[in-house]
Design a protein around this motif. Structure first.
Motif, PDB file in Angstrom:
ATOM      1  N   UNK A   1       0.874  -1.166   0.000  1.00  0.00           N
ATOM      2  CA  UNK A   1       0.000   0.000   0.000  1.00  0.00           C
ATOM      3  C   UNK A   1       0.908   1.212   0.000  1.00  0.00           C
ATOM      4  N   UNK A   2       0.789   2.008  -1.056  1.00  0.00           N
ATOM      5  CA  UNK A   2       1.667   3.151  -1.255  1.00  0.00           C
ATOM      6  C   UNK A   2       1.072   4.402  -0.631  1.00  0.00           C
ATOM      7  N   UNK A   3       1.923   5.359  -0.313  1.00  0.00           N
ATOM      8  CA  UNK A   3       1.469   6.616   0.283  1.00  0.00           C
ATOM      9  C   UNK A   3       0.563   7.389  -0.671  1.00  0.00           C
ATOM     10  N   UNK A   4       0.601   7.071  -1.943  1.00  0.00           N
ATOM     11  CA  UNK A   4      -0.265   7.750  -2.918  1.00  0.00           C
ATOM     12  C   UNK A   4      -1.608   7.030  -3.077  1.00  0.00           C
ATOM     13  N   UNK A   5      -1.964   6.235  -2.059  1.00  0.00           N
ATOM     14  CA  UNK A   5      -3.274   5.604  -1.911  1.00  0.00           C
ATOM     15  C   UNK A   5      -3.594   4.592  -3.014  1.00  0.00           C
ATOM     16  N   UNK A   6      -2.601   3.759  -3.312  1.00  0.00           N
ATOM     17  CA  UNK A   6      -2.787   2.636  -4.230  1.00  0.00           C
ATOM     18  C   UNK A   6      -2.322   1.365  -3.534  1.00  0.00           C
ATOM     19  N   UNK A   7      -3.112   0.319  -3.658  1.00  0.00           N
ATOM     20  CA  UNK A   7      -2.741  -1.010  -3.183  1.00  0.00           C
ATOM     21  C   UNK A   7      -2.263  -1.769  -4.413  1.00  0.00           C
ATOM     22  N   UNK A   8      -1.016  -2.259  -4.371  1.00  0.00           N
ATOM     23  CA  UNK A   8      -0.391  -2.794  -5.570  1.00  0.00           C
ATOM     24  C   UNK A   8       0.197  -4.185  -5.363  1.00  0.00           C
ATOM     25  N   UNK A   9       0.293  -4.898  -6.486  1.00  0.00           N
ATOM     26  CA  UNK A   9       1.051  -6.148  -6.567  1.00  0.00           C
ATOM     27  C   UNK A   9       1.987  -6.026  -7.758  1.00  0.00           C
ATOM     28  N   UNK A  10       3.087  -6.761  -7.706  1.00  0.00           N
ATOM     29  CA  UNK A  10       4.075  -6.756  -8.774  1.00  0.00           C
ATOM     30  C   UNK A  10       4.401  -8.194  -9.150  1.00  0.00           C
ATOM     31  N   UNK A  11       4.599  -8.415 -10.467  1.00  0.00           N
ATOM     32  CA  UNK A  11       5.009  -9.735 -10.933  1.00  0.00           C
ATOM     33  C   UNK A  11       5.612  -9.589 -12.317  1.00  0.00           C
ATOM     34  N   UNK A  12       6.303 -10.638 -12.765  1.00  0.00           N
ATOM     35  CA  UNK A  12       6.953 -10.636 -14.067  1.00  0.00           C
ATOM     36  C   UNK A  12       6.138 -11.443 -15.065  1.00  0.00           C
ATOM     37  N   UNK A  13       6.094 -10.966 -16.312  1.00  0.00           N
ATOM     38  CA  UNK A  13       5.474 -11.770 -17.352  1.00  0.00           C
ATOM     39  C   UNK A  13       6.484 -12.817 -17.817  1.00  0.00           C
ATOM     40  N   UNK A  14       6.108 -13.737 -18.708  1.00  0.00           N
ATOM     41  CA  UNK A  14       7.033 -14.803 -19.109  1.00  0.00           C
ATOM     42  C   UNK A  14       8.336 -14.313 -19.726  1.00  0.00           C
ATOM     43  N   UNK A  15       8.360 -13.085 -20.249  1.00  0.00           N
ATOM     44  CA  UNK A  15       9.579 -12.547 -20.838  1.00  0.00           C
ATOM     45  C   UNK A  15      10.351 -11.639 -19.897  1.00  0.00           C
ATOM     46  N   UNK A  16       9.958 -11.615 -18.616  1.00  0.00           N
ATOM     47  CA  UNK A  16      10.687 -10.842 -17.619  1.00  0.00           C
ATOM     48  C   UNK A  16      10.283  -9.389 -17.513  1.00  0.00           C
ATOM     49  N   UNK A  17       9.192  -8.980 -18.174  1.00  0.00           N
ATOM     50  CA  UNK A  17       8.717  -7.602 -18.039  1.00  0.00           C
ATOM     51  C   UNK A  17       7.942  -7.464 -16.737  1.00  0.00           C
ATOM     52  N   UNK A  18       8.187  -6.364 -16.035  1.00  0.00           N
ATOM     53  CA  UNK A  18       7.516  -6.112 -14.768  1.00  0.00           C
ATOM     54  C   UNK A  18       6.117  -5.574 -15.011  1.00  0.00           C
ATOM     55  N   UNK A  19       5.126  -6.183 -14.380  1.00  0.00           N
ATOM     56  CA  UNK A  19       3.741  -5.727 -14.421  1.00  0.00           C
ATOM     57  C   UNK A  19       3.335  -5.340 -13.010  1.00  0.00           C
ATOM     58  N   UNK A  20       2.721  -4.168 -12.863  1.00  0.00           N
ATOM     59  CA  UNK A  20       2.190  -3.731 -11.573  1.00  0.00           C
ATOM     60  C   UNK A  20       0.702  -3.494 -11.751  1.00  0.00           C
ATOM     61  N   UNK A  21      -0.089  -4.063 -10.856  1.00  0.00           N
ATOM     62  CA  UNK A  21      -1.525  -3.827 -10.825  1.00  0.00           C
ATOM     63  C   UNK A  21      -1.839  -3.085  -9.540  1.00  0.00           C
ATOM     64  N   UNK A  22      -2.589  -1.996  -9.642  1.00  0.00           N
ATOM     65  CA  UNK A  22      -2.901  -1.197  -8.466  1.00  0.00           C
ATOM     66  C   UNK A  22      -4.328  -0.696  -8.480  1.00  0.00           C
ATOM     67  N   UNK A  23      -4.912  -0.615  -7.284  1.00  0.00           N
ATOM     68  CA  UNK A  23      -6.255  -0.057  -7.153  1.00  0.00           C
ATOM     69  C   UNK A  23      -6.260   0.987  -6.048  1.00  0.00           C
TER      70      UNK A  23
END
Length: 140
Positions: A109-131
């Motif tokens: 949970x970031x100070x900018x009021x987003x709850x996030x998760x991070x993970x890599x796609x099969x090619x190693x690209x970082x994906x972040x999902x936040x609400x």
């Protein structure tokens, strides 16, 4: 409808990892015509910014701010582009990813009021999902 089709994923905003966010803000604004929609000059080593140009949006960030699994010896990300997805149910998305065998970070949970998760796609690209959230930020 499959489980994946039920996930409500909103805007996709590329996040560019910069050696110096302030220099990149100047380039994207002065040279390419972007405008600063939001900025935080005191996060990471050199800040963070959200820029717009018409319907286009990008974010600029310092690698030192992120909690990503793969960094080079100098502390920089192995990839220099992060794909940020705004969503409505980050808990449901994380549950779906874990049940699909994907290695996913804990919630941040970031100070900018987003709850996030991070993970890599099969090619190693970082994906972040936040609400959006009103939860207290995760201690650094």
């Amino acid at each position: 409808m499959s489980e994946a089709e039920k996930l409500r994923i909103g805007d996709h905003v590329p996040m560019l990892v910069c050696a110096d966010v302030q220099t990149s803000i100047a380039f994207y604004c002065d040279v390419l015509g972007f405008e600063v929609a939001d900025r935080m000059d005191d996060v990471g080593l050199t800040g963070w910014a959200s820029l717009t140009l018409g319907r286009n949006r990008i974010m600029l960030t310092s690698a030192s701010y992120l909690n990503v699994p793969e960094k080079n010896e100098d502390g920089r990300l192995a990839s220099d582009v992060i794909h940020y997805f705004h969503c409505e149910d980050v808990v449901g998305i994380r549950t779906h990813l874990v049940s699909s065998g994907i290695e996913v970070s804990d919630f941040y949970v970031r100070f900018y009021e987003k709850k996030e998760i991070e993970f890599l796609d099969p090619d190693g690209r970082l994906l972040i999902f936040g609400e959006d959230t009103d939860e207290d930020p995760t201690p650094e």
